[in-house]
Structure formats: C-alpha cells, structure tokens
Design an enzyme around this catalytic site. Structure first.
Site, PDB file in Angstrom:
ATOM      1  N   LYS A 154      17.486  12.168  -9.879  1.00 32.72           N
ATOM      2  CA  LYS A 154      18.610  11.401 -10.439  1.00 32.72           C
ATOM      3  C   LYS A 154      18.181  10.008 -10.910  1.00 32.72           C
ATOM      4  CE  LYS A 154      22.001  13.919  -7.658  1.00 32.72           C
ATOM      5  NZ  LYS A 154      23.225  13.816  -6.832  1.00 32.72           N
ATOM      6  N   PHE A 174      35.387  10.862  -6.225  1.00 34.19           N
ATOM      7  CA  PHE A 174      34.104  10.306  -6.675  1.00 34.19           C
ATOM      8  C   PHE A 174      33.670  10.821  -8.049  1.00 34.19           C
ATOM      9  CE2 PHE A 174      33.181  13.980  -3.909  1.00 34.19           C
ATOM     10  CZ  PHE A 174      32.366  14.741  -4.737  1.00 34.19           C
ATOM     11  N   ARG A 206      16.792  22.794  -0.434  1.00 31.25           N
ATOM     12  CA  ARG A 206      17.905  22.079   0.203  1.00 31.25           C
ATOM     13  C   ARG A 206      17.455  21.461   1.529  1.00 31.25           C
ATOM     14  NH1 ARG A 206      22.732  22.307  -2.198  1.00 31.25           N
ATOM     15  NH2 ARG A 206      23.970  21.939  -0.339  1.00 31.25           N
ATOM     16  N   THR A 252      23.519  15.516   1.917  1.00 33.52           N
ATOM     17  CA  THR A 252      24.038  14.768   0.755  1.00 33.52           C
ATOM     18  C   THR A 252      24.126  13.272   1.069  1.00 33.52           C
ATOM     19  OG1 THR A 252      25.346  16.695   0.157  1.00 33.52           O
ATOM     20  CG2 THR A 252      25.987  14.605  -0.851  1.00 33.52           C
ATOM     21  N   ARG A 307      16.003  12.649   0.708  1.00 31.80           N
ATOM     22  CA  ARG A 307      17.137  11.710   0.709  1.00 31.80           C
ATOM     23  C   ARG A 307      17.013  10.661   1.811  1.00 31.80           C
ATOM     24  NH1 ARG A 307      21.431  16.454  -0.687  1.00 31.80           N
ATOM     25  NH2 ARG A 307      21.646  16.076  -2.932  1.00 31.80           N
ATOM     26  N   ASN A 316      21.913   9.508  -4.540  1.00 36.90           N
ATOM     27  CA  ASN A 316      21.157  10.181  -3.471  1.00 36.90           C
ATOM     28  C   ASN A 316      19.891  10.893  -3.990  1.00 36.90           C
ATOM     29  OD1 ASN A 316      22.398  12.310  -4.729  1.00 36.90           O
ATOM     30  ND2 ASN A 316      23.350  13.167  -2.895  1.00 36.90           N
ATOM     31  N   HIS A 344      19.291  16.373  -6.750  1.00 36.74           N
ATOM     32  CA  HIS A 344      20.268  17.457  -6.681  1.00 36.74           C
ATOM     33  C   HIS A 344      19.506  18.763  -6.542  1.00 36.74           C
ATOM     34  CE1 HIS A 344      23.484  20.268  -7.767  1.00 36.74           C
ATOM     35  NE2 HIS A 344      22.568  20.864  -8.514  1.00 36.74           N
TER      36      HIS A 344
HETATM   37  P1  CMP Z   1      24.919  16.524  -5.536  1.00 36.89           P
HETATM   38  O1  CMP Z   1      24.188  17.371  -4.540  1.00 36.89           O
HETATM   39  O2  CMP Z   1      24.291  16.334  -6.862  1.00 36.89           O
HETATM   40  O3  CMP Z   1      26.399  17.109  -5.733  1.00 36.89           O
HETATM   41  C1  CMP Z   1      27.533  16.312  -6.012  1.00 36.89           C
HETATM   42  C2  CMP Z   1      27.216  14.853  -6.025  1.00 36.89           C
HETATM   43  O4  CMP Z   1      28.333  13.977  -5.953  1.00 36.89           O
HETATM   44  C3  CMP Z   1      26.402  14.491  -4.795  1.00 36.89           C
HETATM   45  O5  CMP Z   1      25.125  15.048  -4.874  1.00 36.89           O
HETATM   46  C4  CMP Z   1      26.474  12.968  -4.836  1.00 36.89           C
HETATM   47  O6  CMP Z   1      25.561  12.422  -5.759  1.00 36.89           O
HETATM   48  C5  CMP Z   1      27.890  12.730  -5.393  1.00 36.89           C
HETATM   49  N1  CMP Z   1      28.843  12.258  -4.388  1.00 36.89           N
HETATM   50  C6  CMP Z   1      29.397  11.034  -4.370  1.00 36.89           C
HETATM   51  N2  CMP Z   1      30.243  10.900  -3.367  1.00 36.89           N
HETATM   52  C7  CMP Z   1      30.270  12.073  -2.705  1.00 36.89           C
HETATM   53  C8  CMP Z   1      30.973  12.550  -1.566  1.00 36.89           C
HETATM   54  N3  CMP Z   1      31.839  11.789  -0.888  1.00 36.89           N
HETATM   55  N4  CMP Z   1      30.741  13.804  -1.161  1.00 36.89           N
HETATM   56  C9  CMP Z   1      29.867  14.609  -1.852  1.00 36.89           C
HETATM   57  N5  CMP Z   1      29.168  14.201  -2.948  1.00 36.89           N
HETATM   58  C10 CMP Z   1      29.369  12.936  -3.362  1.00 36.89           C
END
Ligand code: CMP
Length: 137
Positions: free
Chosen positions: A9, A57, A85, A91, A102, A112, A115
């Site tokens: 990212k 978000f 993963r 996350t 992460r 973060n 993905h």
């Molecule tokens: P990703 O695994 O790319 O999938 C959804 C993305 O939303 C997550 O990583 C984060 O970058 C973003 N995100 C921001 N806030 C939240 C949240 N509260 N819960 C989950 N994902 C979030």
C-alpha cells in the site's frame, strides 16, 4: 500450488519498503509471479473495496489507497492465501503478531502496509482485476 493477490500500500511504497516486504514474502515459501507499480484510480479503489462500501472507513480508505503508488503482486506457493495472511498479521497492527509485516511496518489500521486476499475465490477475482493471463508466467 495456490495463488494469492497482494498489494503493497501507499504508506509502505512511500517509505521504500517494497524490498523489505518482498524479502519476507520470498523467505516464506512464496514466489512472486508478477509485480507492477501502479496508481489506483478512484474508481478502481472503490470497485476493489466495494465489499466495504457503507462502512465508516470506506471513503477514507479510498482516499488513502489513491494517495500514492501501490505495488500489486501475484504470489504463488503452497497454501498461498493462508500463508500470506499469516505473514501479513492482523488488520490492526496493534493486534498483529511479532515478526509479521503489519507488526513491523504498519502505521495504523488504515495505513496497514499490505493487503492479501481472504480466500482462493477472491484471489482469482482480485488477480484478474489487475493482471491479464499473459502477465502471469
Ligand atoms: P485490507 O486488508 O486491505 O482490507 C480493507 C482495508 O480497510 C484494511 O486492510 C484497512 O486498510 C482498511 N481499514 C480501515 N479501517 C478499518 C477497520 N476499522 N476495519 C477493517 N479495515 C479497516
């Protein structure tokens, strides 16, 4: 053998972490089958994260994902979806295990760093969103 889809990212690309993250990926029995640096358009980011549309978000996430270049990649290996993963970590970096990407590099739950697809079915959809068959060799 299985394939999964990865995005490094904007927060990580900005900090020159592509090589560091790919070192972790390659030392975890995952082969980088394809890799390219791109800028997501607003429409691409909205479509890619459509499943999160309506969540608080969502708009901020789209803004963040279009704030700079990303590195999109196809990874291949045994149990690639679950393996990637595991090495990405939770996350929310505050909940991520020691040694995960992460935990090492993420700045926040939004920024973060990486993905990864959450299932083999979604991996196929996400790979075909960014890569054509001839790019996967
Ligand atoms: P990703 O695994 O790319 O999938 C959804 C993305 O939303 C997550 O990583 C984060 O970058 C973003 N995100 C921001 N806030 C939240 C949240 N509260 N819960 C989950 N994902 C979030």
């Amino acid at each position: 053998m299985q394939r999964t889809f990865s995005i490094i990212k904007p927060d990580a690309v900005r900090r020159n972490l592509i090589g560091h993250i790919n070192q972790i990926i390659e030392s975890s029995n995952l082969n980088i089958l394809a890799s390219k640096k791109i800028y997501l358009t607003k429409i691409q980011a909205e479509t890619f994260y459509e499943v999160h549309k309506g969540r608080p978000f969502f708009e901020s996430l789209v803004k963040f994902m279009t704030s700079g270049a990303v590195q999109v990649q196809v990874l291949e290996g045994e149990d690639a979806v679950a393996n990637y993963r595991k090495i990405m970590g939770a996350t929310n970096p505050a909940e991520a295990e020691e040694g995960t990407i992460r935990k090492l590099y993420a700045e926040s739950i939004e920024a973060n760093s990486v993905h990864g697809s959450d299932s083999e079915e979604n991996a196929k959809i996400e790979i075909s969103f960014f890569f054509s068959g001839s790019e996967l060799v």
